[in-house]
Design an enzyme around this catalytic site. Structure first.
Site, PDB file in Angstrom:
ATOM      1  N   SER A 175       0.825  -1.200   0.000  1.00 60.24           N
ATOM      2  CA  SER A 175       0.000   0.000   0.000  1.00 60.24           C
ATOM      3  C   SER A 175       0.868   1.262   0.000  1.00 60.24           C
ATOM      4  O   SER A 175       1.696   1.441  -0.889  1.00 60.24           O
ATOM      5  CB  SER A 175      -0.952  -0.036   1.195  1.00 60.24           C
ATOM      6  OG  SER A 175      -1.940   0.964   1.096  1.00 60.24           O
TER       7      SER A 175
ATOM      8  N   ASP B  60      -9.578  -3.255  -6.415  1.00 61.32           N
ATOM      9  CA  ASP B  60      -9.097  -2.573  -5.211  1.00 61.32           C
ATOM     10  C   ASP B  60      -9.838  -1.241  -5.081  1.00 61.32           C
ATOM     11  O   ASP B  60      -9.740  -0.392  -5.957  1.00 61.32           O
ATOM     12  CB  ASP B  60      -7.588  -2.339  -5.329  1.00 61.32           C
ATOM     13  CG  ASP B  60      -6.951  -1.844  -4.037  1.00 61.32           C
ATOM     14  OD1 ASP B  60      -7.619  -1.105  -3.281  1.00 61.32           O
ATOM     15  OD2 ASP B  60      -5.780  -2.189  -3.788  1.00 61.32           O
TER      16      ASP B  60
ATOM     17  N   HIS C 104      -8.130  -4.585  -1.488  1.00 57.48           N
ATOM     18  CA  HIS C 104      -6.915  -3.899  -1.056  1.00 57.48           C
ATOM     19  C   HIS C 104      -6.182  -4.744  -0.020  1.00 57.48           C
ATOM     20  O   HIS C 104      -6.654  -4.922   1.101  1.00 57.48           O
ATOM     21  CB  HIS C 104      -7.251  -2.526  -0.467  1.00 57.48           C
ATOM     22  CG  HIS C 104      -6.036  -1.678  -0.200  1.00 57.48           C
ATOM     23  ND1 HIS C 104      -5.209  -1.242  -1.209  1.00 57.48           N
ATOM     24  CD2 HIS C 104      -5.486  -1.219   0.958  1.00 57.48           C
ATOM     25  CE1 HIS C 104      -4.223  -0.528  -0.690  1.00 57.48           C
ATOM     26  NE2 HIS C 104      -4.362  -0.516   0.621  1.00 57.48           N
TER      27      HIS C 104
END
Length: 450
Positions: A248, A377, A406
Site C-alpha cells: 500500500s 481494489d 486492497h
C-alpha cells in the site's frame, strides 16, 4: 455407478427412495418425480451448478504485462561455477508458477463469500490472524539526522541467527501499519520457515508503538528514512543480498525510492503490492465513491489522527500545525491538509500528492521489480496503475488479478489465507537464488544486461 442404478434412481425405484414414502411430503415428492423424472435430480444438482458457475466467473487469471525487450539477469551455477544470462521475464515465468503456469493457468480463486473487492478489503482490515503467523521480532531503534526515530524489527533475532550472508527481505508497511500486520507476518513466516531467509521490517515514525522524537511523522513522499534504513541494514549485513517489498503506502514509498536511487540502491529487486501509485488520483477516488467518502477516507483519517494525538506533545508549540484544525479533520485529505503538507513543506495538499506519487519515478528504476495489483481494489484503484511506465521499463513486471481488494486476496472457505503470499515468495526466492553467493564472491550481482 452403473447405468441400471442410474435408471432405477431416475425412475424412483431405487431403494434410496424408500425413505420418502415414510412421510406425506416425501410421498408427494416421489409422485412428482415419477411424473417428471428429471425435476428432482435437476433441483438437487442446481446448487452445485450455481457454485460451479460462480467459481468459474469469480476466478481471476493472473495477467502479466512487461516490456518486449526486458533486461537479462545473471544466473550462477554452483555445480560448474559458470555464469549465464537469461531473459528476466522468462526467468520469472519459469520459477513463479503462481504468476505464470500455462498448464494449470495461474489464477486467484477468492473465497466464495468474498469475491467483492470491498468484502476482501474489509476482511483484511478487521481480521488480524493473531493465532497464526507468529513472529518473534527483535527491535532496533535508529535515530535520524533531524532527531527522529524509526524502528527496525528483525526476525529472527541476532541471538538466534548471528550476522552472516543470509539473504534479507526488507518490508515496508501500509498507512499507520507496522510489523504486526498479518500481510507482513504471513510472508515473513514463509521466508524464514521455508527458505531460512532473514526479515527486517521498517516501521515508520510513530508506527507500531515506536516513539516519536521529533515534530515530524511520515508521508508517502518522504524517502529519506527508508534510505537511512537501507544503508543501516547494508552496514549491519555487509554480505547479505537485499530485496524490498512494500504494501500500500509503503509500496509507494519503496517505488519512489527505487526510482530516485536508480542503479545506486543496495536493493537488488523490489516488490510493490497494492500500490496507490498516483496519490492525487487516489485522493479524487476517495472523494467521489460513496463507500470511499463515507467509510474508507474517514477510517484512514481517524487512524492518522490516533497516531498524531498520541504524540501531541511534539506539536503543542508548533507554528505550522494548528491542533484545533487537526481535531476537526475527518477525511484523510483533511488530515494531509492540516498536518502532512505543512510538516513537509508543500504549498498545497495537491502539490504533496503530485510530488509524492511513485508513478512518476517508475521509468527511473534500474532494478527488477514486480507490481502486484487487484483491479477491484477500492483504494489503490485500477486507473491509477501506471501501465505504460511499467511496461516501458525493461526491469518491470506488472501482475494483475480481477479480484482481491486492497491487500486482501483471501482464498479458502472455512479458513482463509492470502493468495498473494505465494507469488511474492516465488519472486523473492527467484531473485535471491539467481546467485546465492555472498556479495564478496559475486561483485557483479547488481549488473543486468540489455
Amino acid at each position: 455407478m452403473d447405468m441400471e442404478t442410474v435408471s432405477q434412481f431416475l425412475l424412483g425405484n431405487h431403494p434410496s427412495w424408500e425413505f420418502l414414502n415414510s412421510t406425506e411430503a416425501g410421498s408427494r415428492i416421489l409422485q412428482q418425480h415419477r411424473e417428471n423424472p428429471l425435476v428432482v435430480p435437476l433441483l438437487a444438482l442446481l446448487p452445485f451448478l450455481f457454485m460451479a458457475l460462480f467459481r468459474f466467473y469469480s476466478t481471476s487469471p493472473v495477467v502479466l504485462s512487461y516490456n518486449d525487450n526486458p533486461v537479462s539477469i545473471r544466473l550462477y551455477n554452483k555445480k560448474n561455477g559458470r555464469i549465464r544470462s537469461e531473459n528476466f521475464v522468462e526467468y520469472i515465468k519459469s520459477r513463479c508458477p503462481s504468476l505464470f503456469d500455462p498448464t494449470k493457468r495461474a489464477a486467484f480463486k477468492p473465497t466464495l463469500w468474498m469475491t467483492n473487492g470491498h468484502l476482501q478489503t474489509a476482511y483484511a482490515a478487521f481480521v488480524g490472524f493473531e493465532n497464526v503467523y507468529r513472529i518473534d521480532y527483535e527491535r532496533e531503534l535508529l535515530s535520524t539526522p533531524d532527531g527522529g526515530t524509526v524502528a527496525i524489527d528483525w526476525a529472527p533475532s541476532f541471538e538466534k541467527k548471528p550476522v552472516d550472508d543470509t539473504p534479507t527481505l526488507v518490508f515496508l508497511h501500509g498507512l499507520t501499519g507496522g510489523s504486526h500486520e498479518s500481510y507482513i507476518r504471513a510472508l515473513a513466516e514463509v521466508m524464514m520457515r521455508d527458505h531460512g531467509y532473514r526479515c527486517a521490517v521498517f516501521n515508520a515514525r510513530a508506527c507500531a508503538d515506536s516513539p516519536l522524537t521529533s515534530a515530524q511523522l511520515y508521508c508517502g513522499a518522504y524517502t529519506d528514512d527508508l534510505r537511512l534504513v537501507v544503508k543501516h541494514i547494508r552496514k549491519t549485513l555487509p554480505e547479505a543480498k537485499l530485496v524490498g517489498v512494500g504494501f500500500s503506502l509503503g509500496a509507494n514509498i519503496l517505488m519512489k525510492y527505487m526510482g530516485e536511487e536508480g542503479d545506486k540502491t543496495e536493493l537488488m529487486a523490489a516488490m510493490s503490492v497494492g500500490n496507490p501509485f498516483d496519490l492525487l488520483g487516489t485522493c479524487y477516488n476517495m472523494e467521489r465513491g460513496y463507500l470511499q467518502r463515507k467509510i474508507y477516507s474517514p477510517t484512514m483519517g481517524a487512524s492518522l489522527k490516533r497516531i498524531f494525538f498520541k504524540h501531541t506533545n511534539m506539536f503543542v508549540n508548533s507554528k505550522i500545525v494548528n491542533l484545533e484544525e487537526v481535531k476537526r479533520a475527518i477525511t484523510i485529505r483533511q488530515f494531509d491538509e492540516s498536518v502532512t503538507r505543512r510538516v513537509f513543506g508543500y504549498r498545497t495538499v495537491h502539490e504533496y500528492y503530485r510530488m509524492g506519487s511513485s508513478s512518476q519515478h517508475i521509468l527511473d528504476i534500474k532494478r527488477p521489480f514486480l507490481c502486484l495489483s487487484a483491479l477491484d481494489d477500492p483504494i489503490a484503484v485500477e486507473w491509477c496503475i501506471p501501465r505504460d511506465e511499467i511496461t516501458e521499463n525493461p526491469y518491470g513486471l506488472l501482475a494483475t488479478t480481477s479480484h482481491g481488494g486492497h491487500l486482501g486476496w483471501f482464498q479458502g472457505f472455512f479458513s482463509q489465507d492470502r493468495w498473494c503470499t505465494k507469488p511474492l515468495e516465488e519472486f523473492c526466492v527467484a531473485m535471491f537464488e539467481a546467485d546465492r553467493r555472498p556479495i564478496s564472491e559475486s561483485p557483479d550481482y547488481l549488473k543486468f544486461d540489455r
